[in-house]
Motif scaffolding. Structure first.
Motif, PDB file in Angstrom:
ATOM      1  N   UNK A  21       0.598  -1.201  -0.011  1.00 36.35           N
ATOM      2  CA  UNK A  21      -0.042  -0.148   0.061  1.00 36.35           C
ATOM      3  C   UNK A  21       0.761   1.341  -0.005  1.00 36.35           C
ATOM      4  N   UNK A  22       1.947   1.257   0.811  1.00 41.96           N
ATOM      5  CA  UNK A  22       2.830   2.568   1.003  1.00 41.96           C
ATOM      6  C   UNK A  22       3.565   2.438  -0.299  1.00 41.96           C
ATOM      7  N   UNK A  23       4.043   1.538  -1.167  1.00 35.43           N
ATOM      8  CA  UNK A  23       4.504   1.733  -2.476  1.00 35.43           C
ATOM      9  C   UNK A  23       3.731   2.308  -3.450  1.00 35.43           C
ATOM     10  N   UNK A  24       2.352   1.701  -3.567  1.00 33.04           N
ATOM     11  CA  UNK A  24       1.443   1.911  -4.281  1.00 33.04           C
ATOM     12  C   UNK A  24       1.219   3.614  -4.236  1.00 33.04           C
ATOM     13  N   UNK A  25       1.220   3.892  -2.900  1.00 32.29           N
ATOM     14  CA  UNK A  25       0.635   5.472  -2.662  1.00 32.29           C
ATOM     15  C   UNK A  25       1.703   6.351  -3.140  1.00 32.29           C
ATOM     16  N   UNK A  26       3.027   6.050  -3.039  1.00 31.36           N
ATOM     17  CA  UNK A  26       4.043   6.932  -3.261  1.00 31.36           C
ATOM     18  C   UNK A  26       4.103   7.143  -4.781  1.00 31.36           C
ATOM     19  N   UNK A  27       3.804   5.874  -5.472  1.00 34.69           N
ATOM     20  CA  UNK A  27       3.881   6.092  -6.847  1.00 34.69           C
ATOM     21  C   UNK A  27       2.496   6.947  -7.449  1.00 34.69           C
ATOM     22  N   UNK A  28       1.300   6.847  -6.711  1.00 34.01           N
ATOM     23  CA  UNK A  28       0.275   7.594  -7.119  1.00 34.01           C
ATOM     24  C   UNK A  28       0.399   8.874  -6.595  1.00 34.01           C
ATOM     25  N   UNK A  29       0.923   9.269  -5.793  1.00 35.02           N
ATOM     26  CA  UNK A  29       1.078  10.771  -5.567  1.00 35.02           C
ATOM     27  C   UNK A  29       2.118  11.059  -6.271  1.00 35.02           C
ATOM     28  N   UNK A  80       9.206  15.524  -0.039  1.00 35.72           N
ATOM     29  CA  UNK A  80      10.155  14.286  -0.769  1.00 35.72           C
ATOM     30  C   UNK A  80       8.963  13.889  -1.579  1.00 35.72           C
ATOM     31  N   UNK A  81       7.735  13.609  -1.462  1.00 34.32           N
ATOM     32  CA  UNK A  81       6.659  13.192  -2.399  1.00 34.32           C
ATOM     33  C   UNK A  81       6.393  14.034  -3.391  1.00 34.32           C
ATOM     34  N   UNK A  82       6.158  15.128  -3.104  1.00 30.97           N
ATOM     35  CA  UNK A  82       5.779  16.154  -4.126  1.00 30.97           C
ATOM     36  C   UNK A  82       7.057  17.153  -4.539  1.00 30.97           C
ATOM     37  N   UNK A  83       8.086  16.506  -4.693  1.00 33.91           N
ATOM     38  CA  UNK A  83       9.294  17.373  -4.951  1.00 33.91           C
ATOM     39  C   UNK A  83       9.278  18.182  -5.976  1.00 33.91           C
ATOM     40  N   UNK A  84       9.804  19.504  -5.742  1.00 33.30           N
ATOM     41  CA  UNK A  84       9.923  20.362  -6.807  1.00 33.30           C
ATOM     42  C   UNK A  84      10.697  19.904  -8.165  1.00 33.30           C
TER      43      UNK A  84
END
Length: 86
Positions: A21-29, A80-84
């Protein structure tokens, strides 16, 4: 002993499910952030928006005891997830 083994197996499955779930969330974000940034025409739009909103007022009010520095660590993870650089 079998009860203990069952509990360990249940915990291992739960951890594996949470990891997926964590990996899928990171990819989706990451994908959604890239799409929003491209649609806005402004690189880093999502990260800049987050920083502006977060600096004006806390986005989340935690209703549980926090560890020292938790909010700062959380902000680092979000940025980090929404990095510029995307």
């Amino acid at each position: 002993m079998s009860d203990l083994n069952e509990r360990v197996e249940t915990l291992e499955k739960t951890i594996a499910d949470l990891s997926l779930d964590l990996q899928a969330s990171r990819i989706a974000i990451t994908v959604l952030t890239n799409v929003i940034n491209k649609m806005s025409g402004t690189p880093g739009y999502v990260a800049n928006s987050y920083e502006e909103e977060n600096s004006s007022a806390p986005l989340v009010k935690f209703n549980h005891p926090e560890q020292d520095g938790y909010e700062e660590k959380l902000t680092e993870k979000v940025l980090a997830l929404i990095a510029k650089t995307h």
